[in-house]
Design an enzyme around this catalytic site. Structure first.
Site, mmCIF file in Angstrom:
data_model
loop_
_atom_site.group_PDB
_atom_site.id
_atom_site.type_symbol
_atom_site.label_atom_id
_atom_site.label_comp_id
_atom_site.label_asym_id
_atom_site.label_seq_id
_atom_site.Cartn_x
_atom_site.Cartn_y
_atom_site.Cartn_z
ATOM 1 N N ARG A 140 9.568 -5.757 0.232
ATOM 2 C CA ARG A 140 8.295 -5.486 -0.465
ATOM 3 C C ARG A 140 8.412 -4.243 -1.365
ATOM 4 N NH1 ARG A 140 4.712 -1.539 -1.405
ATOM 5 N NH2 ARG A 140 4.926 -0.827 0.751
ATOM 6 N N HIS A 177 9.384 8.386 0.108
ATOM 7 C CA HIS A 177 10.323 8.039 -0.971
ATOM 8 C C HIS A 177 11.246 9.238 -1.173
ATOM 9 C CE1 HIS A 177 8.624 4.141 -2.407
ATOM 10 N NE2 HIS A 177 7.656 4.546 -1.619
ATOM 11 N N CYS A 187 7.445 2.523 -6.692
ATOM 12 C CA CYS A 187 6.126 1.960 -6.939
ATOM 13 C C CYS A 187 5.929 1.757 -8.435
ATOM 14 C CB CYS A 187 5.045 2.882 -6.386
ATOM 15 S SG CYS A 187 3.382 2.277 -6.712
ATOM 16 N N ASN A 241 12.335 4.071 -1.332
ATOM 17 C CA ASN A 241 12.122 4.683 -0.020
ATOM 18 C C ASN A 241 13.433 5.291 0.446
ATOM 19 O OD1 ASN A 241 10.348 1.917 0.086
ATOM 20 N ND2 ASN A 241 9.361 3.530 1.250
HETATM 21 P P1 HMG Z 1 -8.367 -6.235 -10.743
HETATM 22 O O1 HMG Z 1 -7.796 -6.699 -12.022
HETATM 23 O O2 HMG Z 1 -9.358 -5.127 -10.754
HETATM 24 O O3 HMG Z 1 -8.939 -7.443 -9.856
HETATM 25 O O4 HMG Z 1 -7.131 -5.828 -9.819
HETATM 26 P P2 HMG Z 1 -10.060 -8.482 -10.112
HETATM 27 O O5 HMG Z 1 -10.694 -8.745 -8.782
HETATM 28 O O6 HMG Z 1 -10.918 -8.103 -11.276
HETATM 29 O O7 HMG Z 1 -9.217 -9.806 -10.509
HETATM 30 C C1 HMG Z 1 -8.485 -9.907 -11.704
HETATM 31 C C2 HMG Z 1 -7.544 -11.097 -11.600
HETATM 32 O O8 HMG Z 1 -6.595 -10.887 -10.531
HETATM 33 C C3 HMG Z 1 -8.240 -12.410 -11.277
HETATM 34 O O9 HMG Z 1 -7.478 -13.438 -11.874
HETATM 35 C C4 HMG Z 1 -8.098 -12.503 -9.775
HETATM 36 O O10 HMG Z 1 -8.155 -13.822 -9.307
HETATM 37 C C5 HMG Z 1 -6.711 -11.945 -9.584
HETATM 38 P P3 HMG Z 1 -7.951 -14.137 -13.257
HETATM 39 O O11 HMG Z 1 -9.328 -14.670 -12.970
HETATM 40 O O12 HMG Z 1 -7.956 -13.032 -14.272
HETATM 41 O O13 HMG Z 1 -6.886 -15.173 -13.488
HETATM 42 N N1 HMG Z 1 -6.547 -11.367 -8.238
HETATM 43 C C6 HMG Z 1 -5.566 -11.736 -7.377
HETATM 44 N N2 HMG Z 1 -4.568 -12.632 -7.464
HETATM 45 C C7 HMG Z 1 -3.759 -12.755 -6.406
HETATM 46 N N3 HMG Z 1 -3.893 -12.037 -5.271
HETATM 47 C C8 HMG Z 1 -4.879 -11.147 -5.137
HETATM 48 C C9 HMG Z 1 -5.770 -10.975 -6.233
HETATM 49 N N4 HMG Z 1 -6.838 -10.177 -6.421
HETATM 50 C C10 HMG Z 1 -7.309 -10.436 -7.654
HETATM 51 N N5 HMG Z 1 -5.012 -10.433 -4.015
HETATM 52 C C11 HMG Z 1 -6.089 -5.573 -7.658
HETATM 53 C C12 HMG Z 1 -7.319 -5.314 -8.516
HETATM 54 C C13 HMG Z 1 -6.206 -4.752 -6.397
HETATM 55 C C14 HMG Z 1 -6.044 -7.056 -7.318
HETATM 56 C C15 HMG Z 1 -4.851 -5.191 -8.491
HETATM 57 O O14 HMG Z 1 -4.999 -3.880 -8.944
HETATM 58 C C16 HMG Z 1 -3.586 -5.285 -7.690
HETATM 59 O O15 HMG Z 1 -3.148 -6.379 -7.343
HETATM 60 N N6 HMG Z 1 -2.965 -4.137 -7.379
HETATM 61 C C17 HMG Z 1 -1.788 -4.111 -6.551
HETATM 62 C C18 HMG Z 1 -0.891 -3.001 -6.960
HETATM 63 C C19 HMG Z 1 0.324 -2.983 -6.073
HETATM 64 O O16 HMG Z 1 0.689 -3.964 -5.458
HETATM 65 N N7 HMG Z 1 0.987 -1.800 -6.028
HETATM 66 C C20 HMG Z 1 2.184 -1.627 -5.246
HETATM 67 C C21 HMG Z 1 1.920 -1.627 -3.789
HETATM 68 S S1 HMG Z 1 1.237 -0.101 -3.174
HETATM 69 C C22 HMG Z 1 2.622 0.926 -2.985
HETATM 70 O O17 HMG Z 1 3.711 0.585 -3.393
HETATM 71 C C23 HMG Z 1 2.449 2.224 -2.219
HETATM 72 C C24 HMG Z 1 2.984 2.122 -0.771
HETATM 73 O O18 HMG Z 1 4.349 1.749 -0.748
HETATM 74 C C25 HMG Z 1 2.814 3.479 -0.065
HETATM 75 C C26 HMG Z 1 3.418 4.628 -0.874
HETATM 76 O O19 HMG Z 1 4.628 4.602 -1.176
HETATM 77 O O20 HMG Z 1 2.635 5.520 -1.194
HETATM 78 C C27 HMG Z 1 2.184 1.083 0.041
HETATM 79 MG MG MG Z 2 6.023 3.063 -1.018
#
Ligand code: HMG
Ligand code: MG
Length: 296
Positions: free
Chosen positions: A13, A207, A238, A247
């Site tokens: 992931r 990280h 990220c 990481n």
């Molecule tokens: P948004 O654009 O505000 O969402 O994104 P929305 O609700 O307005 O939806 C927009 C579109 O996205 C729609 O599709 C939804 O259906 C679709 P459209 O109608 O335009 O075709 N959608 C989805 N599709 C699939 N799965 C879903 C989903 N939700 C909405 N769950 C949202 C908001 C949160 C969805 C977006 O910002 C997002 O997906 N962000 C994820 C970012 C991410 O994955 N970042 C990396 C992981 S976090 C990380 O790495 C940190 C960590 O490791 C800890 C650390 O190191 O600190 C955990």
């Molecule tokens: Mg991370």
């Protein structure tokens, strides 16, 4: 205090989410299965996030369907909202993870919402998960610094962590997203959070951007943390934290722990083979010092 440390493997992931080249589902499945084959108890298998935001995680349902589930290994996935939760449940996830941040700017960049709005999205996930018998892990990003805001107040880290725990997250993973922490700061941050959330429910997710992750982990182990997030070969970064590297490498963590007389239940030699294999699949240099030292 127990000498056993639970390794939460992030490779499939956090490790792959930022890879620019498409990686096929078969490779991801092979990675998850090879990792579980090393005895890892927790292999984060994917993310049910928007494919527009993180295209690399788009095949997560296929990954969950294709893996061979090993007894003793859990396969959590990220779920930012109910849409993600429903898909994760459909895919048979036993653990899902919500992810928030201690920094407003990072919350906006990563999830397009404020910290407060994030909690509004998490609440129905925690409610549904309780009914469905699914465990929820909580991530807090930027616990030792933010790529947009710089220093992050420890009080904010404590507040967000406690709120996630009080909502029902069984474990809170404290993310040094951009790897800027140093041991004194990491220790003080952990100590503060542990004054509000039991140490047994805390994990360190560091990280290694500035090369401090092992030192930070050592300080946190001394404080009593016993869950460490890491990534095979140090893969990852990220997509919403420019310049942040992967990481801390799982092999390096296990080597350090073994040297300290601590146990993980993970076969280090086998894991180094997985590290060599995935590095070559991705056309990357091996990112773990230990594996590099033992590879001709
Ligand atoms: P948004 O654009 O505000 O969402 O994104 P929305 O609700 O307005 O939806 C927009 C579109 O996205 C729609 O599709 C939804 O259906 C679709 P459209 O109608 O335009 O075709 N959608 C989805 N599709 C699939 N799965 C879903 C989903 N939700 C909405 N769950 C949202 C908001 C949160 C969805 C977006 O910002 C997002 O997906 N962000 C994820 C970012 C991410 O994955 N970042 C990396 C992981 S976090 C990380 O790495 C940190 C960590 O490791 C800890 C650390 O190191 O600190 C955990
Ligand atoms: Mg991370």
């Amino acid at each position: 205090m127990t000498n056993h440390v639970t390794i939460a493997e992030m490779g499939p992931r956090d490790g792959l989410q930022n890879e620019k080249r498409p990686i096929n589902v078969a490779t991801k499945i092979a990675l998850v299965d090879r990792l579980s084959g090393c005895g890892l108890p927790f292999v984060e298998a994917g993310a049910f996030v928007s494919p527009k935001w993180v295209p690399q995680m788009a095949g997560s349902a296929g990954v969950m369907a294709g893996i061979t589930r090993r007894e003793g290994t859990k396969y959590p996935v990220l779920t930012p909202n109910m849409k993600g939760y429903d898909a994760a449940k459909e895919a048979g996830a036993e653990i899902v993870a919500v992810f928030g941040a201690a920094s407003e700017s990072f919350s906006q960049k990563n999830t397009n919402c404020s910290i407060a709005e994030g909690f509004e999205r998490f609440a129905p996930i925690l409610e549904a998960a309780k009914v469905d018998g699914i465990q929820v892990r909580g991530y807090v990003s930027c616990v030792l610094g933010c790529p947009y805001e710089g220093d992050v107040p420890v009080a904010k880290v404590v507040e967000v962590s406690k709120r996630l725990y009080d909502m029902g997250c069984y474990e809170i993973s404290l993310g040094d997203t951009i790897g800027v922490g140093t041991p004194g700061k990491a220790r003080a941050m952990l100590r503060s959070v542990a004054s509000e959330v039991p140490m047994a429910a805390l994990a360190c997710h560091f990280h290694d951007t500035y090369g401090q992750a092992l030192a930070n982990l050592f300080a946190c182990l001394e404080e009593g943390v016993r869950v460490i997030d890491s990534s095979v070969s140090g893969l990852g970064g990220c997509p919403y934290a420019n310049g942040a590297t992967g990481n801390v490498a799982t092999e390096d963590v296990i080597y350090m722990l073994e040297g300290l007389g601590m146990t993980t239940g993970v076969d280090l030699a086998k894991l180094m083979d997985v590290s060599r294999w995935i590095s070559s699949e991705l056309g990357r240099e091996i990112g773990a010092r230990v594996t590099k030292a033992r590879t001709n």
